[in-house]
Design a protein around this motif. Structure first.
Motif, short mmCIF file in Angstrom:
data_model
loop_
_atom_site.label_atom_id
_atom_site.label_comp_id
_atom_site.label_asym_id
_atom_site.label_seq_id
_atom_site.Cartn_x
_atom_site.Cartn_y
_atom_site.Cartn_z
N ILE A 48 -22.70 -23.21 -37.25
CA ILE A 48 -21.98 -23.20 -35.98
C ILE A 48 -20.62 -23.87 -36.15
N GLN A 49 -19.70 -23.48 -35.29
CA GLN A 49 -18.40 -24.13 -35.24
C GLN A 49 -18.19 -24.66 -33.83
N LEU A 50 -17.78 -25.92 -33.73
CA LEU A 50 -17.62 -26.56 -32.44
C LEU A 50 -16.18 -26.44 -31.94
N ASN A 51 -15.98 -26.77 -30.69
CA ASN A 51 -14.67 -26.64 -30.08
C ASN A 51 -13.62 -27.57 -30.69
N ASN A 52 -14.06 -28.61 -31.41
CA ASN A 52 -13.09 -29.50 -32.08
C ASN A 52 -12.79 -29.04 -33.50
N GLY A 53 -13.31 -27.87 -33.87
CA GLY A 53 -13.03 -27.31 -35.19
C GLY A 53 -14.03 -27.68 -36.26
N VAL A 54 -14.95 -28.57 -35.98
CA VAL A 54 -15.95 -29.00 -36.97
C VAL A 54 -16.99 -27.91 -37.16
N LYS A 55 -17.32 -27.66 -38.43
CA LYS A 55 -18.33 -26.65 -38.77
C LYS A 55 -19.60 -27.37 -39.22
N LEU A 56 -20.74 -26.89 -38.72
CA LEU A 56 -22.02 -27.49 -39.05
C LEU A 56 -22.89 -26.47 -39.78
N ASN A 57 -23.40 -26.87 -40.93
CA ASN A 57 -24.33 -26.05 -41.69
C ASN A 57 -25.73 -26.61 -41.45
N LEU A 58 -26.57 -25.84 -40.73
CA LEU A 58 -27.88 -26.33 -40.31
C LEU A 58 -29.03 -25.76 -41.13
N GLY A 59 -28.76 -24.78 -41.97
CA GLY A 59 -29.81 -24.21 -42.79
C GLY A 59 -30.76 -23.32 -42.00
N ARG A 60 -31.92 -23.04 -42.61
CA ARG A 60 -32.87 -22.09 -42.03
C ARG A 60 -33.94 -22.75 -41.19
N THR A 61 -34.36 -23.93 -41.56
CA THR A 61 -35.50 -24.55 -40.89
C THR A 61 -35.07 -25.84 -40.20
N GLU A 62 -35.83 -26.21 -39.18
CA GLU A 62 -35.63 -27.47 -38.45
C GLU A 62 -34.18 -27.65 -38.00
N PHE A 63 -33.54 -26.54 -37.64
CA PHE A 63 -32.11 -26.65 -37.29
C PHE A 63 -31.89 -27.46 -36.01
N ILE A 64 -32.86 -27.48 -35.11
CA ILE A 64 -32.71 -28.28 -33.89
C ILE A 64 -32.77 -29.77 -34.23
N ASP A 65 -33.71 -30.15 -35.06
CA ASP A 65 -33.80 -31.55 -35.48
C ASP A 65 -32.56 -31.97 -36.25
N ARG A 66 -32.02 -31.09 -37.05
CA ARG A 66 -30.83 -31.42 -37.83
C ARG A 66 -29.61 -31.58 -36.92
#
Length: 265
Positions: A207-225
Motif C-alpha cells: 500500500i501507499q499512504l497519502n504521505n507518500g510512504v509505501k508499506l510492504n505487508l507480504g502475503r500473510t498476517e497483513f492486518i497484524d503487520r
C-alpha cells in the motif's frame, strides 16, 4: 245457399292469425339476423382499426418517462434517449422486461424497476452504483466489490482524487476491497489513509499512504503487520529523516527505507 259452419269460420280465423304470426316471426328473424351481421361487421372493423391504432406509435407513443431514485451520475435524459432508441414502438408494444434489462445494463445503474403508467407514461426507479474504489486504473468498484465500467471524465476529477486506487488480478475485486477496508479502519486512528493498494498475483499486499510512504505487508498476517506499523508510527515520526518505505514482512520488527536528499526534495 250453403252457410259455412261457425266452427269452420273460427278455424279459418285462427289459421289466418297463425300465418300472420309466422310472417311476423320470420320478419323479426331476418331483421335480427341482419342486425347481428351488421354488429359483427362493425366489431371486426373496429377491431382492425383499433389494432392499427395501437400499432401506430404516432397515435400511442411513450410520451412521459419519469425517472426516480437518488442519483449523482445517472442522467435522466440519457435513460430517455436509450429507451426511445431501443424501444421505438408504441406504448402498448413496449416490452417492460426488455426495457428493464436495458436500463440495468447502464454502467451507473445497480438496480432498476420499470412499469407502465396509463395512458402513455413509463415509470423507472433506479438504484445508483456507489463507487468505492478505482480498479486497475480504468474500472470502478461499487460498495459490494463488483467491477463496473463507467469512465470518469474531467468533471469527475474530485471523485478520482477521493477514491483509492486498487490494483489486483482479475477475480480478486472483493478480496481487494475488503482488505482495503480492513486496513483503512486501522489507519483511521492516524491522519493517514490509503491512496493506492496493490495485490499481487500471489496475493501479497503493498500500500501507499497519502504521505507518500509505501508499506510492504507480504502475503500473510497483513492486518497484524499494519497494526505493528501503527503502533510504531509515533517513534518513526520522531526521526528527522523522511520515510520512503517500510518493510513489515518480519515476525517482529520492521525495516525502514529512508528518502535520500534528492527524493526528499
Amino acid at each position: 245457399m250453403n252457410e259455412v259452419p261457425a266452427l269452420d269460420k273460427r278455424a279459418v280465423k285462427r289459421a289466418d292469425v297463425s300465418a300472420q304470426r309466422q310472417g311476423v316471426k320470420g320478419s323479426q328473424f331476418y331483421l335480427g339476423l341482419a342486425f347481428f351481421i351488421t354488429v359483427l361487421v362493425l366489431l371486426v372493423f373496429a377491431g382492425i382499426k383499433l389494432s392499427v391504432w395501437l400499432e401506430d406509435e404516432q397515435k400511442a407513443p411513450v410520451q412521459d418517462i419519469v425517472v426516480s431514485g437518488e442519483r449523482t451520475f445517472i442522467q435522466e435524459h440519457k435513460i430517455e434517449a436509450l429507451i426511445k432508441r431501443t424501444q421505438p414502438g408504441s406504448f402498448f408494444e413496449l416490452d417492460v422486461e426488455q426495457t428493464h434489462q436495458t436500463v440495468e445494463a447502464m454502467p451507473w445503474v445497480y438496480r432498476a424497476s420499470v412499469r407502465k403508467r396509463w395512458p402513455s407514461g413509463l415509470e423507472i426507479y433506479v438504484v445508483e452504483q456507489q463507487p468505492a474504489a478505482i480498479w486497475n486504473g480504468d474500472m470502478l468498484l461499487n460498495q459490494f466489490g463488483d467491477a463496473f465500467d463507467a469512465q470518469l471524465n474531467d468533471k469527475d476529477l474530485a471523485l478520482k482524487m477521493q477514491l483509492p486506487h486498487l490494483f489486483g488480478p482479475g477475480g480478486s475485486e472483493q478480496t481487494a476491497l475488503q482488505g482495503y477496508r480492513n486496513m483503512q479502519s486501522l489507519l483511521d486512528v492516524t491522519d493517514l489513509y490509503i491512496v493506492e493498494m496493490f495485490l499481487s498475483e500471489r496475493f501479497a499486499w503493498n500500500i501507499q499512504l497519502n504521505n507518500g510512504v509505501k508499506l510492504n505487508l507480504g502475503r500473510t498476517e497483513f492486518i497484524d503487520r499494519l497494526q505493528r506499523f501503527v503502533d510504531l508510527l509515533p517513534l518513526l515520526s520522531q526521526q528527522k529523516k523522511q520515510i520512503d518505505y517500510v518493510d513489515l514482512r518480519y515476525d517482529t520488527g520492521l525495516a525502514v527505507g529512508w528518502k535520500t536528499l534528492d527524493k526528499a526534495v
